[in-house]
Scaffold this motif. Sequence first.
Motif, short mmCIF file in Angstrom:
data_model
loop_
_atom_site.label_atom_id
_atom_site.label_comp_id
_atom_site.label_asym_id
_atom_site.label_seq_id
_atom_site.Cartn_x
_atom_site.Cartn_y
_atom_site.Cartn_z
N LEU A 153 43.21 49.69 50.04
CA LEU A 153 44.61 49.32 50.20
C LEU A 153 45.47 50.38 49.53
CD1 LEU A 153 44.49 45.48 49.50
CD2 LEU A 153 44.24 46.70 51.68
N GLY A 154 46.60 50.70 50.12
CA GLY A 154 47.47 51.72 49.57
C GLY A 154 48.36 51.22 48.45
N ALA A 155 48.65 49.92 48.45
CA ALA A 155 49.53 49.34 47.44
C ALA A 155 49.32 47.84 47.40
CB ALA A 155 51.00 49.64 47.77
N LEU A 156 49.76 47.25 46.31
CA LEU A 156 49.79 45.81 46.16
C LEU A 156 51.22 45.39 45.87
CD1 LEU A 156 46.68 45.06 43.91
CD2 LEU A 156 46.97 44.47 46.32
N PHE A 157 51.63 44.28 46.46
CA PHE A 157 52.95 43.70 46.24
C PHE A 157 52.76 42.28 45.74
CE2 PHE A 157 53.55 46.92 49.42
CZ PHE A 157 54.77 47.51 49.09
N THR A 158 53.74 41.81 44.99
CA THR A 158 53.78 40.41 44.59
C THR A 158 55.24 40.02 44.37
OG1 THR A 158 52.73 38.72 43.19
CG2 THR A 158 53.56 40.71 42.08
N VAL A 176 48.11 47.30 53.12
CA VAL A 176 48.55 46.97 51.76
C VAL A 176 48.19 45.51 51.50
CG1 VAL A 176 50.43 48.67 51.78
CG2 VAL A 176 50.88 46.30 52.47
N GLY A 177 48.23 45.12 50.26
CA GLY A 177 47.93 43.74 49.91
C GLY A 177 49.10 43.03 49.27
N VAL A 178 49.12 41.72 49.43
CA VAL A 178 50.11 40.87 48.77
C VAL A 178 49.35 39.92 47.85
CG1 VAL A 178 51.81 39.05 49.08
CG2 VAL A 178 51.83 41.05 50.59
N VAL A 179 49.65 39.98 46.58
CA VAL A 179 49.05 39.11 45.58
C VAL A 179 49.85 37.82 45.56
CG1 VAL A 179 48.46 38.84 43.13
CG2 VAL A 179 48.33 41.11 44.22
N TYR A 180 49.16 36.68 45.68
CA TYR A 180 49.88 35.41 45.68
C TYR A 180 49.06 34.32 45.01
CZ TYR A 180 47.06 33.80 49.72
OH TYR A 180 46.03 33.40 50.56
N ASN A 181 49.68 33.22 44.73
CA ASN A 181 49.08 32.02 44.14
C ASN A 181 48.28 32.35 42.86
OD1 ASN A 181 48.77 29.04 45.55
ND2 ASN A 181 47.33 29.41 43.91
N PHE A 182 48.88 33.16 42.00
CA PHE A 182 48.24 33.57 40.76
C PHE A 182 48.52 32.50 39.71
CE2 PHE A 182 47.89 37.59 37.85
CZ PHE A 182 46.81 37.02 37.20
N CYS A 183 47.49 31.83 39.24
CA CYS A 183 47.69 30.81 38.22
C CYS A 183 46.46 30.67 37.32
CB CYS A 183 48.08 29.47 38.83
SG CYS A 183 46.95 28.81 40.04
N VAL A 184 46.72 30.31 36.08
CA VAL A 184 45.68 30.10 35.08
C VAL A 184 45.99 28.77 34.40
CG1 VAL A 184 44.70 30.96 32.91
CG2 VAL A 184 45.34 32.58 34.72
N ALA A 185 44.96 27.95 34.24
CA ALA A 185 45.13 26.67 33.56
C ALA A 185 45.79 26.89 32.20
CB ALA A 185 43.77 25.99 33.39
N GLY A 186 46.69 25.99 31.84
CA GLY A 186 47.45 26.13 30.61
C GLY A 186 46.61 26.40 29.38
N HIS A 187 45.47 25.71 29.25
CA HIS A 187 44.65 25.88 28.05
C HIS A 187 43.89 27.20 28.05
CE1 HIS A 187 41.72 24.21 30.88
NE2 HIS A 187 40.79 24.72 30.10
#
Length: 171
Positions: A123-128, A89-100
Amino acid sequence: MPTAATAGSRSAPPAAPPGAAYAVRPARREEAAELAALSRPFVRAGALRERSVPLYAVRAADFLVVRPPGGPVEGAVAVRVHPAQAGPVGVVYNFCVAGHRQGAGVGAGLLRAVLDRARAQSLGALFTATTGSGELFLRHGFAPVAAHLAPPAWTRSLDPRRGARVLARTL
């Protein structure tokens, strides 16, 4: 105060024209300092954990980024693969987009790319985990789940003082 793309908030209107395409590609090790710089406002706001530039370099293969031609990295997300009884399985992390760039489709493009990559890796699933609304994840099929369903090594690393909700999507 900046918020993570996972919180669904918007800052300034997007600078790119409506409908502009954003190319998502794997991060490069030499972009570690830019990943740290992009993440810094979200760390200060409490939406992301602080990570060192060397850690970003070591984990560069986990990251997907958006970088306009000639510009800095304006969006990033990482997926770490964890073994599980029924398959990885996967873990999604450090997701960010510049404010503008928030509200311009960058986060949605990154999340679609994460889903594509996860399927390609079988992967069977993603978690965050999110301290925000998780609106973007919810729109893409994630749902709240009990933390014990996520990879134990990852859930042990969550700081209970942050009050993050765990979300998951079966693939």
